[in-house]
Design a protein around this motif. Structure first.
Motif, PDB file in Angstrom:
ATOM      1  N   ASN A  83      86.707-159.769 -13.018  1.00 30.69           N
ATOM      2  CA  ASN A  83      85.993-160.319 -14.163  1.00 30.69           C
ATOM      3  C   ASN A  83      84.505-160.020 -14.012  1.00 30.69           C
ATOM      4  OD1 ASN A  83      84.948-161.814 -16.286  1.00 30.69           O
ATOM      5  ND2 ASN A  83      86.221-163.601 -15.893  1.00 30.69           N
ATOM      6  N   ALA A  84      83.965-159.203 -14.912  1.00 32.97           N
ATOM      7  CA  ALA A  84      82.559-158.803 -14.816  1.00 32.97           C
ATOM      8  C   ALA A  84      81.612-159.994 -14.914  1.00 32.97           C
ATOM      9  CB  ALA A  84      82.229-157.782 -15.908  1.00 32.97           C
ATOM     10  N   ASP A  85      82.075-161.100 -15.503  1.00 33.84           N
ATOM     11  CA  ASP A  85      81.222-162.285 -15.611  1.00 33.84           C
ATOM     12  C   ASP A  85      80.846-162.848 -14.245  1.00 33.84           C
ATOM     13  OD1 ASP A  85      81.325-162.070 -18.313  1.00 33.84           O
ATOM     14  OD2 ASP A  85      82.605-163.818 -18.663  1.00 33.84           O
ATOM     15  N   PHE A  86      81.715-162.616 -13.249  1.00 32.10           N
ATOM     16  CA  PHE A  86      81.446-163.126 -11.908  1.00 32.10           C
ATOM     17  C   PHE A  86      80.779-162.071 -11.019  1.00 32.10           C
ATOM     18  CE2 PHE A  86      84.873-165.903 -13.379  1.00 32.10           C
ATOM     19  CZ  PHE A  86      84.296-167.136 -13.122  1.00 32.10           C
ATOM     20  N   LEU A  87      80.386-160.975 -11.637  1.00 31.51           N
ATOM     21  CA  LEU A  87      79.720-159.918 -10.882  1.00 31.51           C
ATOM     22  C   LEU A  87      78.284-159.714 -11.354  1.00 31.51           C
ATOM     23  CD1 LEU A  87      80.087-157.684  -8.711  1.00 31.51           C
ATOM     24  CD2 LEU A  87      80.760-156.149 -10.561  1.00 31.51           C
ATOM     25  N   ASP A  88      78.054-159.814 -12.650  1.00 35.70           N
ATOM     26  CA  ASP A  88      76.730-159.482 -13.182  1.00 35.70           C
ATOM     27  C   ASP A  88      75.830-160.689 -13.364  1.00 35.70           C
ATOM     28  OD1 ASP A  88      77.740-160.767 -15.386  1.00 35.70           O
ATOM     29  OD2 ASP A  88      77.547-159.077 -16.758  1.00 35.70           O
ATOM     30  N   GLY A  89      76.278-161.878 -12.906  1.00 33.36           N
ATOM     31  CA  GLY A  89      75.440-163.062 -12.989  1.00 33.36           C
ATOM     32  C   GLY A  89      75.709-163.937 -14.193  1.00 33.36           C
TER      33      GLY A  89
ATOM     34  N   LEU B 167      79.840-153.040 -18.825  1.00 37.77           N
ATOM     35  CA  LEU B 167      78.488-153.592 -18.918  1.00 37.77           C
ATOM     36  C   LEU B 167      77.849-153.284 -20.261  1.00 37.77           C
ATOM     37  CD1 LEU B 167      76.848-152.938 -15.419  1.00 37.77           C
ATOM     38  CD2 LEU B 167      77.968-155.010 -16.258  1.00 37.77           C
ATOM     39  N   GLY B 168      78.558-152.528 -21.089  1.00 40.34           N
ATOM     40  CA  GLY B 168      78.018-152.169 -22.391  1.00 40.34           C
ATOM     41  C   GLY B 168      76.764-151.319 -22.257  1.00 40.34           C
ATOM     42  N   GLY B 169      75.787-151.593 -23.107  1.00 45.93           N
ATOM     43  CA  GLY B 169      74.545-150.828 -23.073  1.00 45.93           C
ATOM     44  C   GLY B 169      73.722-151.074 -21.834  1.00 45.93           C
ATOM     45  N   ASP B 170      73.991-152.185 -21.133  1.00 52.32           N
ATOM     46  CA  ASP B 170      73.224-152.488 -19.919  1.00 52.32           C
ATOM     47  C   ASP B 170      73.520-151.509 -18.784  1.00 52.32           C
ATOM     48  OD1 ASP B 170      72.099-154.692 -21.167  1.00 52.32           O
ATOM     49  OD2 ASP B 170      73.699-156.042 -20.492  1.00 52.32           O
ATOM     50  N   ALA B 171      74.675-150.831 -18.842  1.00 47.23           N
ATOM     51  CA  ALA B 171      75.055-149.927 -17.752  1.00 47.23           C
ATOM     52  C   ALA B 171      74.099-148.748 -17.640  1.00 47.23           C
ATOM     53  CB  ALA B 171      76.484-149.423 -17.966  1.00 47.23           C
ATOM     54  N   VAL B 172      73.503-148.340 -18.735  1.00 43.52           N
ATOM     55  CA  VAL B 172      72.604-147.183 -18.718  1.00 43.52           C
ATOM     56  C   VAL B 172      71.371-147.459 -17.859  1.00 43.52           C
ATOM     57  CG1 VAL B 172      71.187-145.652 -20.140  1.00 43.52           C
ATOM     58  CG2 VAL B 172      73.403-146.448 -20.990  1.00 43.52           C
ATOM     59  N   ASN B 173      70.851-148.672 -17.963  1.00 50.21           N
ATOM     60  CA  ASN B 173      69.630-149.011 -17.241  1.00 50.21           C
ATOM     61  C   ASN B 173      69.877-149.708 -15.911  1.00 50.21           C
ATOM     62  OD1 ASN B 173      67.917-148.039 -19.330  1.00 50.21           O
ATOM     63  ND2 ASN B 173      68.330-149.904 -20.511  1.00 50.21           N
ATOM     64  N   ALA B 174      71.125-150.112 -15.635  1.00 45.53           N
ATOM     65  CA  ALA B 174      71.435-150.778 -14.372  1.00 45.53           C
ATOM     66  C   ALA B 174      71.168-149.841 -13.200  1.00 45.53           C
ATOM     67  CB  ALA B 174      72.882-151.252 -14.359  1.00 45.53           C
TER      68      ALA B 174
ATOM     69  N   SER C 205      82.907-147.992 -10.631  1.00 50.24           N
ATOM     70  CA  SER C 205      83.701-148.599 -11.692  1.00 50.24           C
ATOM     71  C   SER C 205      82.821-149.415 -12.635  1.00 50.24           C
ATOM     72  CB  SER C 205      84.804-149.474 -11.088  1.00 50.24           C
ATOM     73  OG  SER C 205      85.658-149.988 -12.084  1.00 50.24           O
ATOM     74  N   VAL C 206      81.855-150.147 -12.077  1.00 48.37           N
ATOM     75  CA  VAL C 206      80.954-150.947 -12.904  1.00 48.37           C
ATOM     76  C   VAL C 206      80.141-150.049 -13.832  1.00 48.37           C
ATOM     77  CG1 VAL C 206      78.874-152.382 -12.831  1.00 48.37           C
ATOM     78  CG2 VAL C 206      80.786-152.898 -11.327  1.00 48.37           C
ATOM     79  N   PHE C 207      79.637-148.942 -13.295  1.00 45.18           N
ATOM     80  CA  PHE C 207      78.793-148.053 -14.080  1.00 45.18           C
ATOM     81  C   PHE C 207      79.578-147.231 -15.101  1.00 45.18           C
ATOM     82  CE2 PHE C 207      75.529-147.861 -10.404  1.00 45.18           C
ATOM     83  CZ  PHE C 207      74.899-148.992 -10.895  1.00 45.18           C
ATOM     84  N   ARG C 208      80.824-146.862 -14.783  1.00 44.96           N
ATOM     85  CA  ARG C 208      81.558-145.912 -15.618  1.00 44.96           C
ATOM     86  C   ARG C 208      82.669-146.527 -16.466  1.00 44.96           C
ATOM     87  NH1 ARG C 208      80.595-140.700 -14.018  1.00 44.96           N
ATOM     88  NH2 ARG C 208      81.260-140.257 -16.152  1.00 44.96           N
TER      89      ARG C 208
END
Length: 583
Positions: A149-155, A189-196, A182-185
């Motif tokens: 669950n990305a909610d428990f990874l990205d804060g 993360l939606g649009g946030d992945a580009v700048n992460a 996996s998180v980046f690709r």
């Protein structure tokens, strides 16, 4: 099979056992003669109620047993095998409940049909249907994707990952890099992945210096494994590598042997060392904080920040120009040895024995830190590690540095990155920090500047978008608050003594035993959404993990920052000065 995972009143893989207590949270099922259940299988059963809708109870197989029914003595097994004594082989599986829907906690009835959960039923049993953003982590024992669950990874609802296991066998770093990929690709993360961004400290060999090179050993089966997870089988597209300067090299050439392009040197100028009060990170061992000379450390650091002035790459203190770290150390020791100046540098309340203890430690740091703290390299030349101005993935190579120098780099880099995020005041863009050997930098006992920074990240990083992915051989030796603040806990192959520690209490008994013989690539992942840790296998890296596997890197990564900034830089020169041009 219907949408709810049931294939009718008959069939199934077994029935709820009537000779063992069945509870809403755990029960046993007898396995049908023509079926089987293995550890980690997901099953579902249904309880009919007289005055309300049926209750669906789903769970994971956490233990399996087989026995002869009808045997009284151990030796009966031979007679049964010969056919002279009647008996029946019966298998049974322990089911640990993962979901009750609707939440009406009643036990399944003995004799109720148990089905293998597939499709939507499996997703509901493992709470995948409740995850708005699912990051693929690998495949389960059934070959079907397992999600985080990305909610428990990205804060959003939690943050930080703790990975434990034996060095060289548990594939901790490999899993950490796969999780980042996996998180980046995955697009979760939606649009946030580009700048992460990601900051990875490489502490063993040069295996992480080729993340942007495709793996030449990739085969069709591995590509298919990535496809099942919805991921492309590619290398990291945007990587920047930093390495320390070679010892004794006045040109600042990066100290790497296998990767010859796209690598930049990192170092700190004497002026930065003094102005930013970096002296405490020279004494970054947890044992140092127990000594009285830490008072001298902070007093000298304050004196340097107040009186050191930039001077032609070096610094000038009280009219004395110092051009190297060794010069700076010698000057500090000289001032501390002088009765007239000792009080100004160390304070009047500090005894001579304490000052001498500080001086001995400081003199011992000259050999380890002289190539990192420089007064002979151009200050205008890019030399700082700054993820905001770097690629999506920044790899900081430490493997050629001695222990004290590794601690200095990790401590100062994390300090500057965390302070930068604090000044920004926003969680986006996210910064993922991958740090191996966490037990060395944040041990359970003692205190140090690095440990304080890591504690800050663990406790406040979530709100600032700094996510720690820490790996260690022994979670029992890591500061408790860091492990406790990790929403996701991952375990690979464990040492038997370590597996018995209370830090692994989230593992069911059978999984603790399995962790002792888990093969590389097998991980047990515990996340808040799911009450039982999931066993998974993640695919072989699609990026090179050593120079022998490295394919051709993308053209944009072949030039270092120095070469990109200086049109007269010589390829392979490490970004040296004009004096290095060979003609």
């Amino acid at each position: 099979m219907t949408d709810d995972g049931f294939d009718g009143p008959g069939g199934g893989v077994g029935r709820v056992l009537g000779t063992a207590d069945a509870t809403p949270l755990q029960f046993w099922t007898a396995v049908a003669p023509d079926s089987y259940l293995q550890l980690d299988d997901v099953v579902v059963t249904r309880r009919e109620l007289p005055d309300r809708e049926p209750v669906t109870i789903a769970g994971v197989v956490t233990q399996v047993r087989a026995r002869h029914e009808g045997a009284q003595f151990d030796s009966d097994v031979f007679a049964i095998a010969d056919g002279t004594l009647p008996a029946q082989v019966q298998e049974a599986a322990e089911i640990t409940t993962t979901r009750v829907d609707p939440e009406f906690y009643v036990p399944p009835q003995p004799g109720a049909v148990v089905h293998r959960a597939e499709g939507d039923a499996r997703a509901r049993a493992l709470h995948f249907d409740r995850m708005e953003r699912r990051v693929p982590m690998g495949t389960g024992r059934d070959g079907v994707p397992v999600y985080l669950n990305a909610d428990f990874l990205d804060g959003t609802r939690g943050a930080h990952v703790s990975i434990s296991g034996i060095s060289g066998v548990a594939t901790k770093t490999s899993f950490a890099t796969f999780l980042l990929y996996s998180v980046f690709r995955s697009g979760q993360l939606g649009g946030d992945a580009v700048n992460a961004k990601a900051l990875i400290f490489n502490v063993k060999g040069e295996d992480l210096l080729f993340l942007d090179h495709p793996n030449t050993r990739l085969d069709d089966a591995t590509r298919a494994a990535y496809a099942r997870l919805g991921l492309p089988a590619d290398a990291f597209p945007d990587v920047r590598v930093y390495a320390p300067p070679r010892a004794g090299d006045s040109s600042g050439t990066p100290d790497v042997s296998s990767r010859l392009t796209g690598v930049d040197s990192f170092y700190w100028t004497l002026s930065e060392f003094c102005a930013n009060r970096l002296l405490p990170y020279v004494f970054a061992d947890a044992d140092d904080e127990r000594q009285q000379y830490t008072m001298v450390v902070h007093s000298v650091a304050a004196h340097l920040a107040r009186y050191a002035q930039p001077a032609d790459g070096g610094v000038s203190i009280d009219g004395v120009r110092l051009g190297s770290y060794a010069d700076l150390v010698d000057h500090i020791v000289e001032q501390l040895s002088d009765d007239e100046t000792r009080g100004d540098w160390a304070g009047s309340a500090v005894g001579l024995g304490t000052v001498n203890a500080f001086a001995r430690r400081l003199i011992g740091s000259k050999k380890d830190l002289s190539r990192l703290i420089r007064g002979d390299l151009a200050t205008r030349r890019p030399h700082s590690i700054n993820t905001a101005e770097s690629a999506q993935v920044t790899v900081v190579d430490l493997h050629n540095l001695p222990d004290r120098a590794q601690r200095f780099v990790v401590g100062v880099t994390l300090k500057s990155e965390f302070e930068r995020k604090e000044k920004a005041g926003t969680a986006k863009p996210l910064l993922f920090v991958v740090l191996d050997e966490l037990n060395k930098y944040a041990p359970r006992e003692g205190s140090s500047p690095i440990k304080e920074v890591l504690l800050d990240i663990a406790e406040r990083g979530r709100s600032l978008g700094v996510i720690l992915i820490g790996a260690q051989q022994t979670a029992s030796e890591v500061e408790r608050r860091i492990v406790t603040n990790s929403a996701v806990r991952v375990v690979g192959r464990l040492d038997p003594a370590e597996a018995s520690r209370p830090e692994y209490g989230f593992l069911p008994p059978a999984q603790r035993q399995r962790a002792l013989l888990a093969k590389p690539g097998t991980m047990f992942v515990n996340q808040p959404d799911i009450p039982v840790p999931l066993c998974l296998e993640f695919p072989f890296p699609a990026w090179a993990t050593r120079v022998s596997e490295a394919g051709t890197a993308p053209s944009q990564t072949l030039r270092s920052i120095t070469q990109a900034a200086d049109p007269f830089a010589v390829v392979g020169s490490g970004g040296g000065t004009d004096d290095d041009i060979p003609f």
